[in-house]
Design a protein around this motif. Structure first.
Motif, PDB file in Angstrom:
ATOM      1  N   GLY A 326      56.928   0.100   9.518  1.00  0.00           N
ATOM      2  CA  GLY A 326      55.883   0.945  10.088  1.00  0.00           C
ATOM      3  C   GLY A 326      55.012   0.139  11.025  1.00  0.00           C
ATOM      4  O   GLY A 326      55.176  -1.076  11.182  1.00  0.00           O
ATOM      5  N   LYS A 327      54.070   0.805  11.664  1.00  0.00           N
ATOM      6  CA  LYS A 327      53.186   0.137  12.606  1.00  0.00           C
ATOM      7  C   LYS A 327      51.903  -0.317  11.913  1.00  0.00           C
ATOM      8  O   LYS A 327      51.466   0.279  10.937  1.00  0.00           O
ATOM      9  CB  LYS A 327      52.856   1.078  13.763  1.00  0.00           C
ATOM     10  CG  LYS A 327      54.062   1.421  14.640  1.00  0.00           C
ATOM     11  CD  LYS A 327      53.650   2.247  15.837  1.00  0.00           C
ATOM     12  CE  LYS A 327      54.854   2.513  16.739  1.00  0.00           C
ATOM     13  NZ  LYS A 327      54.470   3.293  17.953  1.00  0.00           N
ATOM     14  N   ALA A 328      51.315  -1.386  12.474  1.00  0.00           N
ATOM     15  CA  ALA A 328      50.098  -1.941  11.885  1.00  0.00           C
ATOM     16  C   ALA A 328      49.286  -2.644  12.958  1.00  0.00           C
ATOM     17  O   ALA A 328      49.804  -3.024  14.012  1.00  0.00           O
ATOM     18  CB  ALA A 328      50.442  -2.909  10.761  1.00  0.00           C
ATOM     19  N   ASN A 329      47.983  -2.841  12.676  1.00  0.00           N
ATOM     20  CA  ASN A 329      47.105  -3.571  13.598  1.00  0.00           C
ATOM     21  C   ASN A 329      47.145  -5.079  13.349  1.00  0.00           C
ATOM     22  O   ASN A 329      47.229  -5.867  14.279  1.00  0.00           O
ATOM     23  CB  ASN A 329      45.660  -3.072  13.464  1.00  0.00           C
ATOM     24  CG  ASN A 329      45.488  -1.648  13.942  1.00  0.00           C
ATOM     25  OD1 ASN A 329      45.253  -0.749  13.151  1.00  0.00           O
ATOM     26  ND2 ASN A 329      45.612  -1.421  15.240  1.00  0.00           N
ATOM     27  N   VAL A 330      47.064  -5.474  12.083  1.00  0.00           N
ATOM     28  CA  VAL A 330      47.021  -6.891  11.716  1.00  0.00           C
ATOM     29  C   VAL A 330      48.302  -7.233  10.954  1.00  0.00           C
ATOM     30  O   VAL A 330      48.575  -6.643   9.905  1.00  0.00           O
ATOM     31  CB  VAL A 330      45.786  -7.224  10.864  1.00  0.00           C
ATOM     32  CG1 VAL A 330      45.759  -8.718  10.533  1.00  0.00           C
ATOM     33  CG2 VAL A 330      44.510  -6.816  11.588  1.00  0.00           C
ATOM     34  N   ILE A 331      49.074  -8.186  11.496  1.00  0.00           N
ATOM     35  CA  ILE A 331      50.351  -8.571  10.890  1.00  0.00           C
ATOM     36  C   ILE A 331      50.365 -10.090  10.716  1.00  0.00           C
ATOM     37  O   ILE A 331      50.046 -10.830  11.651  1.00  0.00           O
ATOM     38  CB  ILE A 331      51.539  -8.138  11.772  1.00  0.00           C
ATOM     39  CG1 ILE A 331      51.427  -6.652  12.137  1.00  0.00           C
ATOM     40  CG2 ILE A 331      52.855  -8.421  11.086  1.00  0.00           C
ATOM     41  CD1 ILE A 331      52.407  -6.217  13.210  1.00  0.00           C
ATOM     42  N   THR A 332      50.740 -10.546   9.532  1.00  0.00           N
ATOM     43  CA  THR A 332      50.815 -11.981   9.237  1.00  0.00           C
ATOM     44  C   THR A 332      52.155 -12.293   8.589  1.00  0.00           C
ATOM     45  O   THR A 332      52.590 -11.591   7.666  1.00  0.00           O
ATOM     46  CB  THR A 332      49.680 -12.417   8.298  1.00  0.00           C
ATOM     47  OG1 THR A 332      48.428 -11.993   8.826  1.00  0.00           O
ATOM     48  CG2 THR A 332      49.668 -13.927   8.138  1.00  0.00           C
ATOM     49  N   VAL A 333      52.803 -13.353   9.078  1.00  0.00           N
ATOM     50  CA  VAL A 333      54.104 -13.784   8.556  1.00  0.00           C
ATOM     51  C   VAL A 333      54.055 -15.289   8.335  1.00  0.00           C
ATOM     52  O   VAL A 333      53.605 -16.044   9.212  1.00  0.00           O
ATOM     53  CB  VAL A 333      55.247 -13.429   9.531  1.00  0.00           C
ATOM     54  CG1 VAL A 333      56.560 -14.019   9.040  1.00  0.00           C
ATOM     55  CG2 VAL A 333      55.365 -11.926   9.691  1.00  0.00           C
ATOM     56  N   GLY A 334      54.518 -15.751   7.160  1.00  0.00           N
ATOM     57  CA  GLY A 334      54.524 -17.184   6.888  1.00  0.00           C
ATOM     58  C   GLY A 334      55.331 -17.533   5.659  1.00  0.00           C
ATOM     59  O   GLY A 334      55.896 -16.658   4.979  1.00  0.00           O
ATOM     60  N   LEU A 335      55.395 -18.825   5.370  1.00  0.00           N
ATOM     61  CA  LEU A 335      56.158 -19.331   4.224  1.00  0.00           C
ATOM     62  C   LEU A 335      55.320 -19.221   2.950  1.00  0.00           C
ATOM     63  O   LEU A 335      54.170 -19.671   2.929  1.00  0.00           O
ATOM     64  CB  LEU A 335      56.549 -20.789   4.456  1.00  0.00           C
ATOM     65  CG  LEU A 335      57.411 -21.068   5.691  1.00  0.00           C
ATOM     66  CD1 LEU A 335      57.565 -22.576   5.878  1.00  0.00           C
ATOM     67  CD2 LEU A 335      58.775 -20.399   5.568  1.00  0.00           C
ATOM     68  N   PRO A 336      55.859 -18.645   1.881  1.00  0.00           N
ATOM     69  CA  PRO A 336      55.091 -18.532   0.637  1.00  0.00           C
ATOM     70  C   PRO A 336      55.023 -19.861  -0.103  1.00  0.00           C
ATOM     71  O   PRO A 336      55.850 -20.747   0.075  1.00  0.00           O
ATOM     72  CB  PRO A 336      55.890 -17.500  -0.168  1.00  0.00           C
ATOM     73  CG  PRO A 336      57.298 -17.676   0.306  1.00  0.00           C
ATOM     74  CD  PRO A 336      57.201 -18.049   1.775  1.00  0.00           C
ATOM     75  N   CYS A 417      47.685 -22.485 -18.743  1.00  0.00           N
ATOM     76  CA  CYS A 417      48.367 -22.566 -17.458  1.00  0.00           C
ATOM     77  C   CYS A 417      48.043 -21.325 -16.619  1.00  0.00           C
ATOM     78  O   CYS A 417      48.025 -20.206 -17.144  1.00  0.00           O
ATOM     79  CB  CYS A 417      49.875 -22.665 -17.659  1.00  0.00           C
ATOM     80  SG  CYS A 417      50.401 -24.143 -18.557  1.00  0.00           S
ATOM     81  N   ILE A 418      47.794 -21.552 -15.339  1.00  0.00           N
ATOM     82  CA  ILE A 418      47.498 -20.467 -14.402  1.00  0.00           C
ATOM     83  C   ILE A 418      48.387 -20.639 -13.183  1.00  0.00           C
ATOM     84  O   ILE A 418      48.567 -21.765 -12.687  1.00  0.00           O
ATOM     85  CB  ILE A 418      46.011 -20.468 -14.003  1.00  0.00           C
ATOM     86  CG1 ILE A 418      45.139 -20.220 -15.232  1.00  0.00           C
ATOM     87  CG2 ILE A 418      45.725 -19.423 -12.933  1.00  0.00           C
ATOM     88  CD1 ILE A 418      43.662 -20.372 -14.971  1.00  0.00           C
ATOM     89  N   LYS A 419      48.951 -19.551 -12.702  1.00  0.00           N
ATOM     90  CA  LYS A 419      49.838 -19.581 -11.536  1.00  0.00           C
ATOM     91  C   LYS A 419      49.472 -18.461 -10.587  1.00  0.00           C
ATOM     92  O   LYS A 419      49.115 -17.362 -11.011  1.00  0.00           O
ATOM     93  CB  LYS A 419      51.302 -19.452 -11.994  1.00  0.00           C
ATOM     94  CG  LYS A 419      52.319 -19.539 -10.872  1.00  0.00           C
ATOM     95  CD  LYS A 419      53.729 -19.719 -11.419  1.00  0.00           C
ATOM     96  CE  LYS A 419      54.194 -18.505 -12.185  1.00  0.00           C
ATOM     97  NZ  LYS A 419      55.613 -18.616 -12.601  1.00  0.00           N
ATOM     98  N   HIS A 420      49.570 -18.755  -9.289  1.00  0.00           N
ATOM     99  CA  HIS A 420      49.245 -17.751  -8.278  1.00  0.00           C
ATOM    100  C   HIS A 420      50.230 -17.885  -7.128  1.00  0.00           C
ATOM    101  O   HIS A 420      50.368 -18.958  -6.541  1.00  0.00           O
ATOM    102  CB  HIS A 420      47.814 -17.944  -7.776  1.00  0.00           C
ATOM    103  CG  HIS A 420      47.364 -16.903  -6.803  1.00  0.00           C
ATOM    104  ND1 HIS A 420      47.398 -17.107  -5.442  1.00  0.00           N
ATOM    105  CD2 HIS A 420      46.879 -15.648  -6.985  1.00  0.00           C
ATOM    106  CE1 HIS A 420      46.947 -16.024  -4.820  1.00  0.00           C
ATOM    107  NE2 HIS A 420      46.632 -15.119  -5.734  1.00  0.00           N
ATOM    108  N   SER A 421      50.948 -16.788  -6.811  1.00  0.00           N
ATOM    109  CA  SER A 421      51.958 -16.819  -5.748  1.00  0.00           C
ATOM    110  C   SER A 421      51.701 -15.794  -4.655  1.00  0.00           C
ATOM    111  O   SER A 421      52.463 -15.743  -3.685  1.00  0.00           O
ATOM    112  CB  SER A 421      53.354 -16.573  -6.347  1.00  0.00           C
ATOM    113  OG  SER A 421      53.665 -17.531  -7.332  1.00  0.00           O
ATOM    114  N   ASP A 422      50.673 -14.990  -4.797  1.00  0.00           N
ATOM    115  CA  ASP A 422      50.398 -13.956  -3.796  1.00  0.00           C
ATOM    116  C   ASP A 422      49.733 -14.564  -2.567  1.00  0.00           C
ATOM    117  O   ASP A 422      48.990 -15.554  -2.673  1.00  0.00           O
ATOM    118  CB  ASP A 422      49.492 -12.874  -4.383  1.00  0.00           C
ATOM    119  CG  ASP A 422      50.116 -12.199  -5.590  1.00  0.00           C
ATOM    120  OD1 ASP A 422      51.275 -11.774  -5.466  1.00  0.00           O
ATOM    121  OD2 ASP A 422      49.455 -12.115  -6.640  1.00  0.00           O
TER     122      ASP A 422
END
Length: 447
Positions: A326-336, A417-422
């Protein structure tokens, strides 16, 4: 060689033999100084190939002039100075650090030239301080302390003046994190004063060690970065109210090795649209579009965020153009990437001794968070539950979390233990553990 090209000075006749000649300290054969700084209005250089333990001070206020002037047979106070750092080991000078004193770090020991008086040829004396030795990785002068990497083992130490001993002393800042430095050397470093006073060290294996250094509060906290590639260089640049970190990273893109210059985004901003990905590209258009160009990520599995919503991951095609659903105004692409935090076991003095070695269980924790989204928590990284936060917004406040049950809940290990991948912010301010010890409940702060 027996032949040399010379410049004939006044008082020497051409064609007549003379002993009034001398080779310069710096030339192509002997080498040129490798280090330089300014101190007390003098240009200071040090360490040539032939004289790695020598320091040269220019004339006061006349930086290119390393000459000596005499008046009635006495050397003037503003004359240049040559100072050899001589001891039994003849160590190589590695760094010159100008402070109240001129700190000289060598491969085997540390020295100072006292700065409480104006330096002259008659009172410029060296005084040894400690016998540690410094690596070639550049030191950082923070507040009134010099932080440097030790020659043997890559240990990070600090060094500052102590009134009690009337000498420079310091401590090993890697005492509890030897696994981060054992077998590795720091190649280069950079210091970001704001917002969190962090020193970044690039290791020889392409990974990154980070030291949060606030000596007045006795804070020495380490973290460790890895990426889909290898860090090669780091530099800090003042931008606005914060220091921004730039990296040179070796990555393999489309089966080719490339060097990427990457800029870290500020850690604290009021822009809630910031995302957290490696080597990312972001476009913000006034008119909605359904594609984004990412040629520097061809062949990589990337995360995609459009207008604040995370989309399914995909591989960047050979064209480098990612077509969206779909279409969007703000788009971000990168390595997780994935952030992992492990809080050590609880230590608390109780009536009949210490908590160490006793069985206990952590039934729940309270996470104090600031503008955060996502994340998981558990007793181990293998068994974790999601941190349930309000959807479509960044959460600030205290979040109670009941830990997932395991086969044996009572153990001498009470770590969390705490993990965050988002690809969204996650700022953890503190952890409070609800610990059951021998049938009783206790609230134990963790951070």
């Amino acid at each position: 060689a027996k032949n040399a090209k010379v410049n004939v000075l006044n008082g020497i006749k051409e064609g007549e033999p003379s002993y009034q000649w001398k080779l310069g300290s710096w030339n192509r054969g002997r080498g040129y100084p490798k280090l330089c700084t300014f101190y007390q209005d003098r240009f200071v250089v040090a360490a040539t190939d032939s004289k790695p333990n020598f320091i040269w001070f220019s004339r006061t206020g006349d930086y290119p002039n390393f000459g000596v002037e005499k008046v009635e047979g006495t050397i003037t106070d503003d004359s240049a100075i040559t100072l050899p750092v001589i001891n039994r080991k003849m160590c190589e000078i590695r760094h010159l650090v100008p402070a109240n004193d001129l700190i000289i770090l060598t491969s085997g020991n540390e020295w100072i030239v006292r700065g409480d008086k104006t330096i002259t040829p008659t009172n410029c004396n060296l005084k040894t301080q400690t016998q540690r030795g410094a690596l070639s990785c550049e030191p950082q002068f923070i507040g009134n302390r010099c932080v440097f990497v030790q020659e043997r083992g890559g240990t990070v130490r600090d060094m500052g003046y102590s009134y009690e001993s009337d000498n420079y002393t310091g401590q090993d800042l890697t005492l509890f994190v030897k696994t981060l430095v054992k077998g590795h050397l720091a190649v280069t470093s950079a210091y970001a004063q704001d917002p969190d006073s962090i020193i970044y060290y690039v290791r020889d294996d392409g990974q990154l060690n980070c030291l949060t250094y606030i000596p007045e509060q006795k804070v020495y906290g380490w973290s460790h970065f890895v990426t889909n590639g290898k860090y090669r260089y780091v530099e800090s640049v003042a931008e606005g109210e914060q220091d921004t970190i730039y990296f040179v990273v070796d990555r393999v893109i489309n089966n080719k090795s490339v060097k990427c210059i990457e800029r870290s985004i500020p850690l604290y901003t009021e822009d809630n649209s910031d995302v957290f990905l490696d080597c990312y590209v972001k476009v913000a258009n006034s008119i909605k579009t359904d594609y984004i160009n990412a040629p520097h990520l061809v062949g990589q599995m990337v995360d995609i965020v459009i207008d604040g919503q995370q989309m399914p991951s995909r591989v960047v095609p050979p064209t480098g153009v990612i077509k969206l659903d779909g279409k969007a105004n703000v788009i971000t692409v990168g390595l997780p990437y994935t952030t992992k935090i492990k809080i050590p076991s609880v230590e608390q003095q109780i009536n009949d001794g210490t908590l160490q070695g006793r069985v206990a269980t952590v039934s729940r924790v309270v996470l104090r968070m600031y503008k955060s989204f996502g994340g998981k928590v558990g007793r181990t990284f293998d068994r974790m539950d999601d941190i349930t936060l309000p959807p479509n917004e960044l959460f600030t406040g205290d979040k109670p979390v009941i830990l997932p049950k395991m086969g044996i809940n009572y153990s001498t290990d009470t770590s969390i233990c705490i993990k965050h991948s988002d690809p969204f912010p996650f700022n953890l301010l503190s952890i409070t553990r609800i610990v059951e010890i021998g049938g009783g409940l206790r609230d134990v702060p963790g951070l």
